[in-house]
Design a protein around this motif. Structure first.
Motif, PDB file in Angstrom:
ATOM      1  N   LEU A 272       0.929  -1.173   0.088  1.00 22.99           N
ATOM      2  CA  LEU A 272       0.124  -0.143  -0.046  1.00 22.99           C
ATOM      3  C   LEU A 272       0.960   1.273  -0.485  1.00 22.99           C
ATOM      4  O   LEU A 272       0.519   2.214  -0.451  1.00 22.99           O
ATOM      5  CB  LEU A 272      -0.712  -0.236   1.426  1.00 22.99           C
ATOM      6  CG  LEU A 272      -1.860   0.593   1.057  1.00 22.99           C
ATOM      7  CD1 LEU A 272      -3.243   0.867  -0.244  1.00 22.99           C
ATOM      8  CD2 LEU A 272      -2.657   0.556   2.198  1.00 22.99           C
ATOM      9  N   ALA A 273       1.550   1.130   0.781  1.00 24.22           N
ATOM     10  CA  ALA A 273       2.482   2.249   0.549  1.00 24.22           C
ATOM     11  C   ALA A 273       3.003   2.474  -0.358  1.00 24.22           C
ATOM     12  O   ALA A 273       3.615   3.652  -0.975  1.00 24.22           O
ATOM     13  CB  ALA A 273       4.205   2.025   2.024  1.00 24.22           C
ATOM     14  N   GLY A 274       3.961   1.825  -1.324  1.00 25.57           N
ATOM     15  CA  GLY A 274       3.896   2.027  -2.956  1.00 25.57           C
ATOM     16  C   GLY A 274       2.755   1.983  -4.085  1.00 25.57           C
ATOM     17  O   GLY A 274       3.149   2.066  -4.436  1.00 25.57           O
ATOM     18  N   SER A 275       2.064   2.199  -3.199  1.00 23.95           N
ATOM     19  CA  SER A 275       0.481   1.523  -4.467  1.00 23.95           C
ATOM     20  C   SER A 275       0.673   3.521  -4.676  1.00 23.95           C
ATOM     21  O   SER A 275       0.005   4.644  -3.986  1.00 23.95           O
ATOM     22  CB  SER A 275      -0.287   1.647  -3.579  1.00 23.95           C
ATOM     23  OG  SER A 275      -1.527   1.472  -5.059  1.00 23.95           O
ATOM     24  N   ALA A 276      -0.316   4.039  -6.411  1.00 16.06           N
ATOM     25  CA  ALA A 276      -0.725   4.765  -6.707  1.00 16.06           C
ATOM     26  C   ALA A 276      -2.405   5.136  -5.456  1.00 16.06           C
ATOM     27  O   ALA A 276      -2.193   6.438  -5.147  1.00 16.06           O
ATOM     28  CB  ALA A 276      -0.991   4.984  -7.884  1.00 16.06           C
ATOM     29  N   ILE A 277      -2.305   4.468  -5.265  1.00 15.49           N
ATOM     30  CA  ILE A 277      -3.608   4.622  -4.413  1.00 15.49           C
ATOM     31  C   ILE A 277      -3.505   5.627  -3.314  1.00 15.49           C
ATOM     32  O   ILE A 277      -3.962   6.860  -2.075  1.00 15.49           O
ATOM     33  CB  ILE A 277      -4.756   3.165  -4.156  1.00 15.49           C
ATOM     34  CG1 ILE A 277      -6.122   3.569  -3.502  1.00 15.49           C
ATOM     35  CG2 ILE A 277      -3.737   2.186  -2.584  1.00 15.49           C
ATOM     36  CD1 ILE A 277      -6.727   4.179  -5.238  1.00 15.49           C
ATOM     37  N   ALA A 278      -2.099   4.946  -2.448  1.00 15.62           N
ATOM     38  CA  ALA A 278      -2.196   6.262  -1.734  1.00 15.62           C
ATOM     39  C   ALA A 278      -2.300   7.839  -1.648  1.00 15.62           C
ATOM     40  O   ALA A 278      -2.396   8.601  -0.823  1.00 15.62           O
ATOM     41  CB  ALA A 278      -0.050   5.941  -0.929  1.00 15.62           C
ATOM     42  N   GLU A 279      -1.673   8.114  -2.537  1.00 14.74           N
ATOM     43  CA  GLU A 279      -1.468   9.686  -3.296  1.00 14.74           C
ATOM     44  C   GLU A 279      -2.973  10.248  -3.505  1.00 14.74           C
ATOM     45  O   GLU A 279      -3.780  10.978  -2.589  1.00 14.74           O
ATOM     46  CB  GLU A 279      -1.103   9.784  -4.455  1.00 14.74           C
ATOM     47  CG  GLU A 279      -0.692  11.349  -5.286  1.00 14.74           C
ATOM     48  CD  GLU A 279      -0.410  11.561  -6.345  1.00 14.74           C
ATOM     49  OE1 GLU A 279      -0.545  13.380  -6.907  1.00 14.74           O
ATOM     50  OE2 GLU A 279       0.848  10.664  -6.924  1.00 14.74           O
ATOM     51  N   VAL A 280      -3.504   8.975  -3.832  1.00 11.53           N
ATOM     52  CA  VAL A 280      -5.229   9.376  -4.601  1.00 11.53           C
ATOM     53  C   VAL A 280      -6.025   9.393  -3.177  1.00 11.53           C
ATOM     54  O   VAL A 280      -6.609  10.737  -2.938  1.00 11.53           O
ATOM     55  CB  VAL A 280      -6.259   8.728  -5.536  1.00 11.53           C
ATOM     56  CG1 VAL A 280      -7.425   8.613  -5.667  1.00 11.53           C
ATOM     57  CG2 VAL A 280      -4.934   8.523  -7.061  1.00 11.53           C
ATOM     58  N   ALA A 281      -5.806   8.608  -1.905  1.00 15.22           N
ATOM     59  CA  ALA A 281      -6.602   8.720  -1.146  1.00 15.22           C
ATOM     60  C   ALA A 281      -6.230   9.428  -0.229  1.00 15.22           C
ATOM     61  O   ALA A 281      -6.928   9.645   1.162  1.00 15.22           O
ATOM     62  CB  ALA A 281      -6.382   7.379  -0.538  1.00 15.22           C
ATOM     63  N   ASP A 282      -5.252  10.057  -0.034  1.00 14.73           N
ATOM     64  CA  ASP A 282      -3.773  11.110   0.142  1.00 14.73           C
ATOM     65  C   ASP A 282      -3.524  10.434   1.676  1.00 14.73           C
ATOM     66  O   ASP A 282      -3.961  11.386   3.288  1.00 14.73           O
ATOM     67  CB  ASP A 282      -4.986  12.322   1.091  1.00 14.73           C
ATOM     68  CG  ASP A 282      -5.600  13.416  -0.555  1.00 14.73           C
ATOM     69  OD1 ASP A 282      -4.620  13.712  -1.042  1.00 14.73           O
ATOM     70  OD2 ASP A 282      -6.564  13.938  -0.775  1.00 14.73           O
ATOM     71  N   LEU A 283      -3.505   9.350   1.406  1.00 17.68           N
ATOM     72  CA  LEU A 283      -3.182   8.760   3.073  1.00 17.68           C
ATOM     73  C   LEU A 283      -1.192   9.119   3.121  1.00 17.68           C
ATOM     74  O   LEU A 283       0.042   9.495   2.234  1.00 17.68           O
ATOM     75  CB  LEU A 283      -2.629   6.925   2.731  1.00 17.68           C
ATOM     76  CG  LEU A 283      -3.854   6.309   2.629  1.00 17.68           C
ATOM     77  CD1 LEU A 283      -3.745   4.957   2.155  1.00 17.68           C
ATOM     78  CD2 LEU A 283      -5.527   6.516   3.227  1.00 17.68           C
ATOM     79  N   THR A 284      -1.127   9.203   4.988  1.00 20.93           N
ATOM     80  CA  THR A 284       0.404   9.205   5.194  1.00 20.93           C
ATOM     81  C   THR A 284       0.589   8.040   6.199  1.00 20.93           C
ATOM     82  O   THR A 284      -0.436   7.392   6.698  1.00 20.93           O
ATOM     83  CB  THR A 284       0.141  10.668   6.381  1.00 20.93           C
ATOM     84  OG1 THR A 284      -1.319  10.792   7.025  1.00 20.93           O
ATOM     85  CG2 THR A 284      -1.035  11.754   4.831  1.00 20.93           C
ATOM     86  N   ALA A 285       1.444   8.419   6.631  1.00 19.13           N
ATOM     87  CA  ALA A 285       1.778   8.197   7.669  1.00 19.13           C
ATOM     88  C   ALA A 285       1.148   7.767   8.928  1.00 19.13           C
ATOM     89  O   ALA A 285       0.721   7.043   9.727  1.00 19.13           O
ATOM     90  CB  ALA A 285       3.452   7.807   8.084  1.00 19.13           C
ATOM     91  N   GLN A 286       1.006   9.253   9.415  1.00 18.78           N
ATOM     92  CA  GLN A 286       0.369   9.509  10.839  1.00 18.78           C
ATOM     93  C   GLN A 286      -1.439   8.502   9.915  1.00 18.78           C
ATOM     94  O   GLN A 286      -1.934   8.399  11.446  1.00 18.78           O
ATOM     95  CB  GLN A 286       0.167  10.886  10.497  1.00 18.78           C
ATOM     96  CG  GLN A 286       1.326  11.497  11.521  1.00 18.78           C
ATOM     97  CD  GLN A 286       2.230  11.080  10.285  1.00 18.78           C
ATOM     98  OE1 GLN A 286       2.281  11.933   8.793  1.00 18.78           O
ATOM     99  NE2 GLN A 286       3.527  11.423  10.615  1.00 18.78           N
ATOM    100  N   ASP A 287      -1.954   8.738   9.346  1.00 15.90           N
ATOM    101  CA  ASP A 287      -2.982   7.707   8.943  1.00 15.90           C
ATOM    102  C   ASP A 287      -3.392   6.520   9.379  1.00 15.90           C
ATOM    103  O   ASP A 287      -4.315   6.286   9.217  1.00 15.90           O
ATOM    104  CB  ASP A 287      -3.474   8.298   7.303  1.00 15.90           C
ATOM    105  CG  ASP A 287      -4.068  10.278   7.319  1.00 15.90           C
ATOM    106  OD1 ASP A 287      -4.690  10.739   8.143  1.00 15.90           O
ATOM    107  OD2 ASP A 287      -3.905  10.632   6.294  1.00 15.90           O
TER     108      ASP A 287
END
Length: 296
Positions: A272-287
């Protein structure tokens, strides 16, 4: 009632019973092109079968767990009355809150696309303890309890692709609401990232059934930015009990995961960390503690 494994199994069995009561009606009505009404707007259809199926489900749940509360897509919040005699499910139903979507994927059902389901989940004393997703066309019953996750009684594991290039992504993004709410060009740019990054992108049209497929390892990643608790509560538990990852998105701090307005789910072991979906979903380490590597 503090639900333990036997309690959760019993609630799962009640949910299975309630879901199956809709099967014959939905199979008979399928591809009959029923009359379609709309609720919020023309993107939000409803049929007489949604309403009738929910009423049937409510009757079963009221009989099996008197005093329980039912939160349904069509009928809203009802129940919470007196308690009946007997043991669990008879005398302690007042501590149970059911989340019911009689037909998740109404638009598909109404036109004859065979991707819709009935979704029922049970929350006991604030804990999500049981859920079923029933696909009446294939007669597939996905069941989750504190004891694990199954499909038609057989254990399932959420296993599949390790990264975007070999993964199937199921997403409703961008919805009409997404396009209207933000920067339209940026939203479409993000959608383009997903199209480019993933092996395949699909818009199945039923969040509950999609999550069941993630739990079974038949879909690798699922993303939705606008859902309701009755859409995803059962699927949430299925994914987690099958060993997958479910992240609630956009919820209130300290709120229940099933009440968050969005989600991202993936099979166990997916990067998940390396996925394009992480940017689209605005994911961060804190999330997402435990999903992303620690920040140095």
């Amino acid at each position: 009632m503090n639900a333990d494994v036997p309690d959760s199994r019993e609630l799962a069995g009640i949910a299975e019973l309630a879901a199956r009561t809709t099967g014959d009606r939905l199979r008979t009505a399928f591809r009959s092109r029923p009359k379609v009404d709309v609720k919020v707007d023309f993107h939000d259809p409803v049929t007489e079968h949604d309403r009738a199926a929910e009423e049937t489900i409510r009757e079963v749940l009221a009989e099996q767990t008197p005093g329980s509360v039912v939160v349904g897509e069509e009928g809203g919040v009802q129940g919470g009355g007196g308690h009946g005699p007997g043991g669990h499910g008879q005398g302690r139903g007042g501590s149970v809150r059911w989340y019911v979507d009689p037909i998740d994927g109404t638009a598909n059902f109404a036109v004859g696309l065979p991707f819709f389901c009935t979704s029922i989940a049970a929350v006991a004393d604030g804990e999500l303890v049981a859920g079923v997703v029933y696909d009446p066309i294939r007669d597939d019953m996905f069941t989750a309890s504190l004891d694990g996750a199954t499909c038609n009684g057989e254990p399932i594991r959420s296993e599949g692709a390790a990264g975007d290039r070999t993964a199937v992504l199921a997403a409703s993004y961008p919805s009409a609401r997404d396009l209207a709410a933000g920067d339209r060009e940026e939203t479409l740019r993000r959608y383009g990232l997903l199209v480019d990054a993933f092996a395949t992108l699909r818009r199945p049209g039923s969040a509950a059934l999609t999550l069941a497929h993630v739990a079974a390892g038949w879909t690798d990643v699922a993303y939705d930015s606008s859902i309701n608790a009755y859409d995803i509560a059962a699927g949430l538990l299925l994914v987690r009990q099958a060993g997958g990852t479910y992240l609630p998105l956009g919820g209130k701090p300290g709120g229940d995961d099933w009440d968050a307005p969005g989600y991202l789910a993936c099979v166990g072991g997916f990067d998940l960390a390396g996925s394009a979906i992480a940017e689209v979903a605005d994911l961060t380490a804190q999330d997402c503690p435990g999903v992303f590597p620690p920040v140095p």
